[in-house]
Design a protein around this motif. Structure first.
Motif, PDB file in Angstrom:
ATOM      1  N   GLU A  64      -6.613   6.124   0.305  1.00 16.62           N
ATOM      2  CA  GLU A  64      -5.502   7.573   1.234  1.00 16.62           C
ATOM      3  C   GLU A  64      -4.509   8.505   0.492  1.00 16.62           C
ATOM      4  O   GLU A  64      -5.084   9.927   0.489  1.00 16.62           O
ATOM      5  CB  GLU A  64      -4.538   6.303   1.926  1.00 16.62           C
ATOM      6  CG  GLU A  64      -3.862   7.087   2.450  1.00 16.62           C
ATOM      7  CD  GLU A  64      -3.071   6.016   3.601  1.00 16.62           C
ATOM      8  OE1 GLU A  64      -2.231   7.140   4.465  1.00 16.62           O
ATOM      9  OE2 GLU A  64      -3.209   5.102   3.597  1.00 16.62           O
ATOM     10  N   MET A  65      -4.162   8.079  -1.110  1.00 14.32           N
ATOM     11  CA  MET A  65      -3.646   9.366  -1.806  1.00 14.32           C
ATOM     12  C   MET A  65      -4.591   9.958  -2.232  1.00 14.32           C
ATOM     13  O   MET A  65      -4.248  11.472  -2.114  1.00 14.32           O
ATOM     14  CB  MET A  65      -3.032   8.229  -2.798  1.00 14.32           C
ATOM     15  CG  MET A  65      -2.045   8.859  -3.573  1.00 14.32           C
ATOM     16  SD  MET A  65      -0.599   9.496  -2.879  1.00 14.32           S
ATOM     17  CE  MET A  65      -0.183  11.963  -2.359  1.00 14.32           C
ATOM     18  N   ALA A  86      -6.029   2.301   0.026  1.00 11.83           N
ATOM     19  CA  ALA A  86      -4.679   3.172  -0.478  1.00 11.83           C
ATOM     20  C   ALA A  86      -4.596   3.973  -1.921  1.00 11.83           C
ATOM     21  O   ALA A  86      -4.370   4.963  -1.758  1.00 11.83           O
ATOM     22  CB  ALA A  86      -3.196   1.711  -1.309  1.00 11.83           C
ATOM     23  N   TYR A  87      -5.786   3.577  -2.982  1.00 11.64           N
ATOM     24  CA  TYR A  87      -5.702   4.733  -3.999  1.00 11.64           C
ATOM     25  C   TYR A  87      -6.792   6.010  -2.656  1.00 11.64           C
ATOM     26  O   TYR A  87      -6.365   6.877  -2.991  1.00 11.64           O
ATOM     27  CB  TYR A  87      -6.734   4.559  -4.572  1.00 11.64           C
ATOM     28  CG  TYR A  87      -6.446   3.554  -5.875  1.00 11.64           C
ATOM     29  CD1 TYR A  87      -5.253   3.361  -6.007  1.00 11.64           C
ATOM     30  CD2 TYR A  87      -6.503   1.807  -6.487  1.00 11.64           C
ATOM     31  CE1 TYR A  87      -4.085   1.995  -6.648  1.00 11.64           C
ATOM     32  CE2 TYR A  87      -6.176   0.921  -7.188  1.00 11.64           C
ATOM     33  CZ  TYR A  87      -5.066   1.374  -7.495  1.00 11.64           C
ATOM     34  OH  TYR A  87      -3.653   0.330  -8.376  1.00 11.64           O
ATOM     35  N   GLN A 114       1.182  -1.039  -0.134  1.00  9.48           N
ATOM     36  CA  GLN A 114       0.239   0.207   0.056  1.00  9.48           C
ATOM     37  C   GLN A 114       1.092   1.567  -0.212  1.00  9.48           C
ATOM     38  O   GLN A 114       0.665   2.158  -0.775  1.00  9.48           O
ATOM     39  CB  GLN A 114      -0.709   0.047   1.290  1.00  9.48           C
ATOM     40  CG  GLN A 114      -2.250  -0.699   1.253  1.00  9.48           C
ATOM     41  CD  GLN A 114      -2.873  -1.184   2.507  1.00  9.48           C
ATOM     42  OE1 GLN A 114      -2.659  -1.413   3.450  1.00  9.48           O
ATOM     43  NE2 GLN A 114      -4.238  -1.646   2.060  1.00  9.48           N
ATOM     44  N   LYS A 115       1.821   1.038   0.253  1.00 14.24           N
ATOM     45  CA  LYS A 115       2.508   2.345   0.811  1.00 14.24           C
ATOM     46  C   LYS A 115       3.449   2.394  -0.871  1.00 14.24           C
ATOM     47  O   LYS A 115       3.399   3.878  -0.620  1.00 14.24           O
ATOM     48  CB  LYS A 115       3.960   1.953   1.962  1.00 14.24           C
ATOM     49  CG  LYS A 115       5.063   3.632   1.978  1.00 14.24           C
ATOM     50  CD  LYS A 115       5.672   3.132   3.028  1.00 14.24           C
ATOM     51  CE  LYS A 115       6.397   4.651   3.270  1.00 14.24           C
ATOM     52  NZ  LYS A 115       7.434   4.592   4.590  1.00 14.24           N
ATOM     53  N   ARG A 137       0.862   3.800  -2.419  1.00 10.69           N
ATOM     54  CA  ARG A 137       0.709   6.203  -2.045  1.00 10.69           C
ATOM     55  C   ARG A 137       1.675   6.229  -3.303  1.00 10.69           C
ATOM     56  O   ARG A 137       1.467   7.917  -3.305  1.00 10.69           O
ATOM     57  CB  ARG A 137       1.223   5.553  -1.398  1.00 10.69           C
ATOM     58  CG  ARG A 137      -0.649   5.144  -0.209  1.00 10.69           C
ATOM     59  CD  ARG A 137      -0.867   6.166   0.663  1.00 10.69           C
ATOM     60  NE  ARG A 137       0.041   5.268   2.126  1.00 10.69           N
ATOM     61  CZ  ARG A 137       0.442   4.299   2.676  1.00 10.69           C
ATOM     62  NH1 ARG A 137      -0.876   3.382   2.117  1.00 10.69           N
ATOM     63  NH2 ARG A 137       0.746   4.658   3.238  1.00 10.69           N
TER      64      ARG A 137
END
Length: 364
Positions: free
Chosen positions: A163-164, A160-161, A119-120, A123
């Motif tokens: 959060e970005m 993840a998407y 996920q990191k 991002r």
């Protein structure tokens, strides 16, 4: 008699491990984790990690579970130290480690360490799109390559998407508005990735993503356009009516009036026969009315271009904007005052009403 959980020999009545076995095991964990940390720092080759892992397994009672947990712990530490921009070397390193460490992917990812790493990295690649360094399709292509090594569920991929998108929203809304170019980037991003700015999961309520959705709607209303994002609402809309937003878990209160009589009783009482009394005079009193707010239950509050609509299990109500003569905003809701005879006040609680106030200001 209990057996030692490390060596399997008798450990006594009240113990599950020999002290020397426990100390040896802890020493083995320390040695293994030190070697793994050194590998992720680039100071130790993978072949040495394999040698150390086999050694502590034979001499320090290190199980496959211990190996997986130590791997997970060190991967989390490495994830916290690496920063965007990410390179293929990062992916090559974790791929080599997973292939050779000797325990399954699922065991290493038991606490989600590999998910968090993936996920990191995703991002980071999406950040390159928002900063103009890569087109979206290229960022998405690289993310797909990462997920072939570090597979994610659809839910975690979208996390993840989102959060970005939230991080981009913080930057875009620093001045309270999104520029046309920023809006275009957001539209392309959510359209390509199948995301939404208005039909959001509960975890994203009150985030910059929600603020971006509301800002986009207000911008369209101000420009005289139908909002570009469609709210899926289980309500019947009138001709030319569009639903803009929905607040869930809203409590509605409605003003109620309680009437009671207060006063005193005058005159005298005379006993006529046994069991019968006659009273002179009468009751002198007057009615007193008191108002209070009655809880009408929890439901969803919809904002359209014509109405505020509350849909609850106990009560539903539709309030036309043309009948609203005033709104008193609260930190967690609002009071609505309506025009008409004997119309009672309404209070909606459980949300930030700033968006509704802006909608009313633009429509009226």
């Amino acid at each position: 008699m209990a057996d030692c959980k490390y060596c399997g020999r008798s450990a006594g009545i009240f113990s599950h491990a020999h002290k020397e076995c426990e100390e040896s095991h802890n020493q083995g964990v320390t040695i293994l984790e030190g070697a793994i940390r050194s590998y992720f720092k680039g100071a130790t080759p993978m072949s040495e990690i394999v040698r150390v892992a086999n050694h502590v397994k034979q001499n320090n009672y290190i199980s496959d579970k211990d190996r997986a947990e130590s791997s997970s712990k060190c991967i989390d530490e490495w994830t916290n130290t690496i920063h965007w921009p990410f390179h293929s070397s990062h992916l090559d390193k974790i791929k080599e480690f997973i292939t050779n460490i000797g325990v399954s992917y699922q065991d290493i990812n038991g606490s989600g360490a590999l998910d968090r790493l993936c996920q990191k990295m995703i991002r980071g690649f999406m950040a390159e799109y928002f900063t103009g360094q890569k087109p979206l399709q290229r960022s998405l292509q690289i993310s797909q390559q990462v997920m072939r090594t570090l597979p994610l569920t659809v839910q975690k991929e979208q996390e993840a998407y989102y959060e970005m998108l939230g991080q981009a929203g913080k930057n875009f809304l620093k001045d309270g508005l999104m520029s046309p170019s920023e809006q275009q980037k957001v539209d392309e991003y959510i359209g390509t990735l199948g995301l939404s700015l208005i039909n959001l999961p509960p975890s994203l309520k009150g985030t910059p993503i929600e603020e971006m959705g509301q800002a986009s709607i207000l911008s369209d209303i101000q420009a005289g356009r139908t909002p570009r994002y469609n709210l899926q609402a289980p309500i019947i809309l009138g001709r030319g009516e569009t639903a803009f937003w929905c607040y869930n878990n809203v409590t509605m209160f409605q003003e109620k009036v309680r009437r009671e009589y207060v006063g005193r009783t005058g005159g005298f009482s005379f006993r006529i026969i046994k069991g019968v009394t006659y009273r002179t005079g009468g009751f002198k009193g007057h009615p007193v009315e008191t108002s209070f707010m009655e809880n009408m239950g929890v439901g969803s509050l919809y904002v359209t271009n014509k109405h505020i609509i509350f849909m609850g299990q106990m009560r539903s109500i539709k309030v036309p904007y043309s009948k609203i003569i005033g709104i008193n905003p609260f930190s967690d809701g609002m009071e609505v005052q309506r025009d008409g005879n004997n119309v009672k006040r309404l209070v909606f609680q459980g949300f930030d009403c700033t968006f509704i106030l802006n909608v009313l200001a633009l429509i009226n």
